[in-house]
Scaffold this active site. Structure first.
Site, PDB file in Angstrom:
ATOM      1  N   LYS A  65       0.830  -1.202   0.000  1.00 16.79           N
ATOM      2  CA  LYS A  65       0.000   0.000   0.000  1.00 16.79           C
ATOM      3  C   LYS A  65       0.873   1.265   0.000  1.00 16.79           C
ATOM      4  O   LYS A  65       2.096   1.190   0.205  1.00 16.79           O
ATOM      5  CB  LYS A  65      -0.919  -0.039   1.226  1.00 16.79           C
ATOM      6  CG  LYS A  65      -1.920  -1.211   1.212  1.00 16.79           C
ATOM      7  CD  LYS A  65      -2.773  -1.176   2.478  1.00 16.79           C
ATOM      8  CE  LYS A  65      -3.702  -2.363   2.582  1.00 16.79           C
ATOM      9  NZ  LYS A  65      -4.475  -2.321   3.854  1.00 16.79           N
ATOM     10  N   TYR A  69     -12.360  -3.141  -2.413  1.00 12.20           N
ATOM     11  CA  TYR A  69     -12.800  -3.065  -1.012  1.00 12.20           C
ATOM     12  C   TYR A  69     -14.319  -3.041  -0.873  1.00 12.20           C
ATOM     13  O   TYR A  69     -14.836  -2.571   0.140  1.00 12.20           O
ATOM     14  CB  TYR A  69     -12.165  -1.846  -0.340  1.00 12.20           C
ATOM     15  CG  TYR A  69     -10.714  -2.066   0.055  1.00 12.20           C
ATOM     16  CD1 TYR A  69     -10.344  -3.125   0.899  1.00 12.20           C
ATOM     17  CD2 TYR A  69      -9.701  -1.227  -0.388  1.00 12.20           C
ATOM     18  CE1 TYR A  69      -9.009  -3.333   1.266  1.00 12.20           C
ATOM     19  CE2 TYR A  69      -8.367  -1.423  -0.021  1.00 12.20           C
ATOM     20  CZ  TYR A  69      -8.038  -2.488   0.816  1.00 12.20           C
ATOM     21  OH  TYR A  69      -6.726  -2.691   1.184  1.00 12.20           O
ATOM     22  N   PHE A 127     -14.512   3.107   8.460  1.00 18.69           N
ATOM     23  CA  PHE A 127     -13.185   3.390   7.918  1.00 18.69           C
ATOM     24  C   PHE A 127     -13.138   3.365   6.389  1.00 18.69           C
ATOM     25  O   PHE A 127     -12.090   3.619   5.794  1.00 18.69           O
ATOM     26  CB  PHE A 127     -12.145   2.397   8.479  1.00 18.69           C
ATOM     27  CG  PHE A 127     -12.426   0.941   8.165  1.00 18.69           C
ATOM     28  CD1 PHE A 127     -12.028   0.374   6.965  1.00 18.69           C
ATOM     29  CD2 PHE A 127     -13.088   0.139   9.090  1.00 18.69           C
ATOM     30  CE1 PHE A 127     -12.283  -0.960   6.667  1.00 18.69           C
ATOM     31  CE2 PHE A 127     -13.345  -1.207   8.803  1.00 18.69           C
ATOM     32  CZ  PHE A 127     -12.938  -1.756   7.587  1.00 18.69           C
ATOM     33  N   ARG A 153      -0.968 -14.724   4.208  1.00 14.65           N
ATOM     34  CA  ARG A 153      -1.674 -14.091   5.332  1.00 14.65           C
ATOM     35  C   ARG A 153      -0.884 -14.265   6.632  1.00 14.65           C
ATOM     36  O   ARG A 153      -0.844 -13.359   7.457  1.00 14.65           O
ATOM     37  CB  ARG A 153      -3.080 -14.690   5.495  1.00 14.65           C
ATOM     38  CG  ARG A 153      -4.051 -14.318   4.401  1.00 14.65           C
ATOM     39  CD  ARG A 153      -4.577 -12.903   4.508  1.00 14.65           C
ATOM     40  NE  ARG A 153      -5.506 -12.708   5.601  1.00 14.65           N
ATOM     41  CZ  ARG A 153      -6.283 -11.629   5.711  1.00 14.65           C
ATOM     42  NH1 ARG A 153      -6.253 -10.661   4.793  1.00 14.65           N
ATOM     43  NH2 ARG A 153      -7.092 -11.494   6.738  1.00 14.65           N
ATOM     44  N   THR A 182      -4.417  -7.486  11.274  1.00  7.70           N
ATOM     45  CA  THR A 182      -4.726  -6.228  10.587  1.00  7.70           C
ATOM     46  C   THR A 182      -4.067  -5.015  11.241  1.00  7.70           C
ATOM     47  O   THR A 182      -3.507  -4.167  10.548  1.00  7.70           O
ATOM     48  CB  THR A 182      -6.265  -6.021  10.524  1.00  7.70           C
ATOM     49  OG1 THR A 182      -6.850  -7.147   9.870  1.00  7.70           O
ATOM     50  CG2 THR A 182      -6.627  -4.751   9.785  1.00  7.70           C
ATOM     51  N   ARG A 206       3.379  -6.857   9.313  1.00  8.86           N
ATOM     52  CA  ARG A 206       2.726  -5.764  10.056  1.00  8.86           C
ATOM     53  C   ARG A 206       3.272  -5.662  11.482  1.00  8.86           C
ATOM     54  O   ARG A 206       3.401  -4.569  12.028  1.00  8.86           O
ATOM     55  CB  ARG A 206       1.212  -5.973  10.055  1.00  8.86           C
ATOM     56  CG  ARG A 206       0.578  -5.704   8.685  1.00  8.86           C
ATOM     57  CD  ARG A 206      -0.845  -6.228   8.661  1.00  8.86           C
ATOM     58  NE  ARG A 206      -1.580  -5.842   7.454  1.00  8.86           N
ATOM     59  CZ  ARG A 206      -2.732  -6.394   7.113  1.00  8.86           C
ATOM     60  NH1 ARG A 206      -3.281  -7.337   7.859  1.00  8.86           N
ATOM     61  NH2 ARG A 206      -3.348  -6.006   6.008  1.00  8.86           N
ATOM     62  N   ASN A 258      -1.500  -0.084   7.284  1.00 14.35           N
ATOM     63  CA  ASN A 258      -0.881  -1.361   7.680  1.00 14.35           C
ATOM     64  C   ASN A 258      -0.089  -2.010   6.545  1.00 14.35           C
ATOM     65  O   ASN A 258       0.148  -3.205   6.544  1.00 14.35           O
ATOM     66  CB  ASN A 258      -1.936  -2.306   8.256  1.00 14.35           C
ATOM     67  CG  ASN A 258      -3.045  -2.575   7.261  1.00 14.35           C
ATOM     68  OD1 ASN A 258      -2.989  -2.144   6.111  1.00 14.35           O
ATOM     69  ND2 ASN A 258      -4.041  -3.311   7.683  1.00 14.35           N
ATOM     70  N   HIS A 270      -1.826  -5.541   1.680  1.00 15.51           N
ATOM     71  CA  HIS A 270      -3.054  -6.332   1.537  1.00 15.51           C
ATOM     72  C   HIS A 270      -2.681  -7.723   1.073  1.00 15.51           C
ATOM     73  O   HIS A 270      -1.796  -7.891   0.229  1.00 15.51           O
ATOM     74  CB  HIS A 270      -3.981  -5.699   0.489  1.00 15.51           C
ATOM     75  CG  HIS A 270      -5.066  -6.637   0.057  1.00 15.51           C
ATOM     76  ND1 HIS A 270      -6.235  -6.801   0.762  1.00 15.51           N
ATOM     77  CD2 HIS A 270      -5.129  -7.527  -0.969  1.00 15.51           C
ATOM     78  CE1 HIS A 270      -6.974  -7.729   0.169  1.00 15.51           C
ATOM     79  NE2 HIS A 270      -6.331  -8.185  -0.886  1.00 15.51           N
ATOM     80  N   GLU A 310      -9.768 -11.086  -6.889  1.00 20.51           N
ATOM     81  CA  GLU A 310      -8.837  -9.960  -6.848  1.00 20.51           C
ATOM     82  C   GLU A 310      -7.810 -10.038  -7.980  1.00 20.51           C
ATOM     83  O   GLU A 310      -7.452  -9.017  -8.573  1.00 20.51           O
ATOM     84  CB  GLU A 310      -8.138  -9.919  -5.492  1.00 20.51           C
ATOM     85  CG  GLU A 310      -9.090  -9.575  -4.345  1.00 20.51           C
ATOM     86  CD  GLU A 310      -8.496  -9.769  -2.962  1.00 20.51           C
ATOM     87  OE1 GLU A 310      -9.216  -9.559  -1.980  1.00 20.51           O
ATOM     88  OE2 GLU A 310      -7.302 -10.149  -2.864  1.00 20.51           O
TER      89      GLU A 310
HETATM   90  P1  IDP Z   1      -7.080  -7.176   6.296  1.00 20.70           P
HETATM   91  O1  IDP Z   1      -6.347  -6.225   5.387  1.00 20.70           O
HETATM   92  O2  IDP Z   1      -6.213  -7.649   7.426  1.00 20.70           O
HETATM   93  O3  IDP Z   1      -7.761  -8.296   5.552  1.00 20.70           O
HETATM   94  P2  IDP Z   1      -9.743  -6.023   6.606  1.00 20.70           P
HETATM   95  O4  IDP Z   1     -10.584  -6.182   7.827  1.00 20.70           O
HETATM   96  O5  IDP Z   1     -10.150  -6.772   5.390  1.00 20.70           O
HETATM   97  O6  IDP Z   1      -8.231  -6.319   7.015  1.00 20.70           O
HETATM   98  O7  IDP Z   1      -9.703  -4.448   6.296  1.00 20.70           O
HETATM   99  C1  IDP Z   1      -9.207  -3.997   5.054  1.00 20.70           C
HETATM  100  C2  IDP Z   1      -8.314  -2.805   5.309  1.00 20.70           C
HETATM  101  O8  IDP Z   1      -9.099  -1.741   5.849  1.00 20.70           O
HETATM  102  C3  IDP Z   1      -7.224  -3.028   6.370  1.00 20.70           C
HETATM  103  O9  IDP Z   1      -6.081  -3.659   5.852  1.00 20.70           O
HETATM  104  C4  IDP Z   1      -6.951  -1.616   6.825  1.00 20.70           C
HETATM  105  O10 IDP Z   1      -6.099  -0.919   5.912  1.00 20.70           O
HETATM  106  C5  IDP Z   1      -8.331  -1.009   6.799  1.00 20.70           C
HETATM  107  N1  IDP Z   1      -8.990  -1.123   8.104  1.00 20.70           N
HETATM  108  C6  IDP Z   1      -9.597  -2.208   8.618  1.00 20.70           C
HETATM  109  N2  IDP Z   1     -10.085  -1.963   9.847  1.00 20.70           N
HETATM  110  C7  IDP Z   1      -9.796  -0.679  10.092  1.00 20.70           C
HETATM  111  C8  IDP Z   1     -10.052   0.197  11.227  1.00 20.70           C
HETATM  112  O11 IDP Z   1     -10.653  -0.195  12.222  1.00 20.70           O
HETATM  113  N3  IDP Z   1      -9.588   1.473  11.120  1.00 20.70           N
HETATM  114  C9  IDP Z   1      -8.935   1.942  10.031  1.00 20.70           C
HETATM  115  N4  IDP Z   1      -8.687   1.159   8.956  1.00 20.70           N
HETATM  116  C10 IDP Z   1      -9.105  -0.125   8.990  1.00 20.70           C
HETATM  117 MG    MG Z   2      -9.381  -8.270   4.225  1.00 19.26          MG
END
Ligand code: IDP
Ligand code: MG
Length: 153
Positions: A9, A49, A57, A85, A91, A102, A112, A115, A126
Site C-alpha cells: 500500500k 474493497y 473506515f 496471510r 490487521t 505488520r 498497515n 493487503h 482480486e
Molecule cells: P485485512 O487487510 O487484514 O484483511 P480487513 O478487515 O479486510 O483487514 O480491512 C481492510 C483494510 O481496511 C485493512 O487492511 C486496513 O487498511 C483497513 N482497516 C480495517 N479496519 C480498520 C479500522 O478499524 N480502522 C482503520 N482502517 C481499517
Molecule cells: Mg481483508
C-alpha cells in the site's frame, strides 16, 4: 499451487519498505508471477474493497489507497493464500505478532502497509480485478525442487 493477490500500500512505498517486504516473500520460497507499480484508479479501489462499503473506515481507506502509488503482486506457491496471510499478520500493526510484516514494520490499524487475499475465492476475484491474464507470467523455477519435497507436490 495457489496464487495470492498482494498489494504494498502507499505507506509501504512512501516509507521505503518495498524491498524488505518483497524479500520476506522471496525468502519464504514463494514465486512472483505478476508485479506492477501504479496509482490505483478509484473504480478499482472501490471494487477491491466492496465488502467494506458502509463501514466507518471505508472512505478513509479508499482515500488512502488512491493517494499515492502501490505495488501490486501476484505470488504463487502451495497454499500461497494462507501462507501469505501468516507472513502479513493481524490487521492492526500494534496487535500483529513480531515476525510478521505488520508486526515488525507497523504501528497503525489503517496504514498497515500490505493487503493479502483472505481466501482462494477472494484471490481469484482480486487477481482478475488487478491483472489481465497475459500479465501473469508462467515460468518454472528450478530452485522449487529444493523448496518443496516430492511429497509436497
Ligand atoms: P485485512 O487487510 O487484514 O484483511 P480487513 O478487515 O479486510 O483487514 O480491512 C481492510 C483494510 O481496511 C485493512 O487492511 C486496513 O487498511 C483497513 N482497516 C480495517 N479496519 C480498520 C479500522 O478499524 N480502522 C482503520 N482502517 C481499517
Ligand atoms: Mg481483508
Amino acid at each position: 499451487m495457489e496464487t495470492s493477490l498482494i498489494i504494498l500500500k502507499p505507506d509501504a512505498v512512501q516509507r521505503g519498505l518495498m524491498g524488505q517486504i518483497i524479500a520476506r516473500f522471496e525468502q519464504k520460497g514463494l514465486r512472483f508471477v505478476g508485479m506492477k507499480f501504479m496509482m490505483v484508479p478509484l473504480e478499482i479501489a472501490e471494487k477491491h474493497y466492496a465488502e467494506h462499503k458502509g463501514k466507518p473506515f471505508y472512505d478513509g481507506l479508499i482515500q488512502f489507497v488512491t493517494s499515492s502509488p502501490v505495488l501490486v503482486l501476484a505470488i504463487r506457491g502451495i497454499d500461497a493464500v494462507s501462507v501469505c496471510r501468516k507472513l502479513i499478520g493481524a490487521t492492526n500493526g500494534r496487535k500483529a505478532e513480531p515476525g510478521t510484516i505488520r508486526g515488525d514494520f507497523g504501528m497503525s490499524g489503517g496504514f498497515n502497509m500490505i493487503h493479502g487475499s483472505d481466501s482462494p475465492e477472494s484471490a481469484e476475484r482480486e487477481l482478475a480485478l488487478w491483472f489481465d491474464a497475459a500479465e501473469l507470467v508462467e515460468y518454472d523455477r528450478t530452485i522449487e525442487k529444493w523448496v518443496y519435497d516430492p511429497s509436497d507436490l
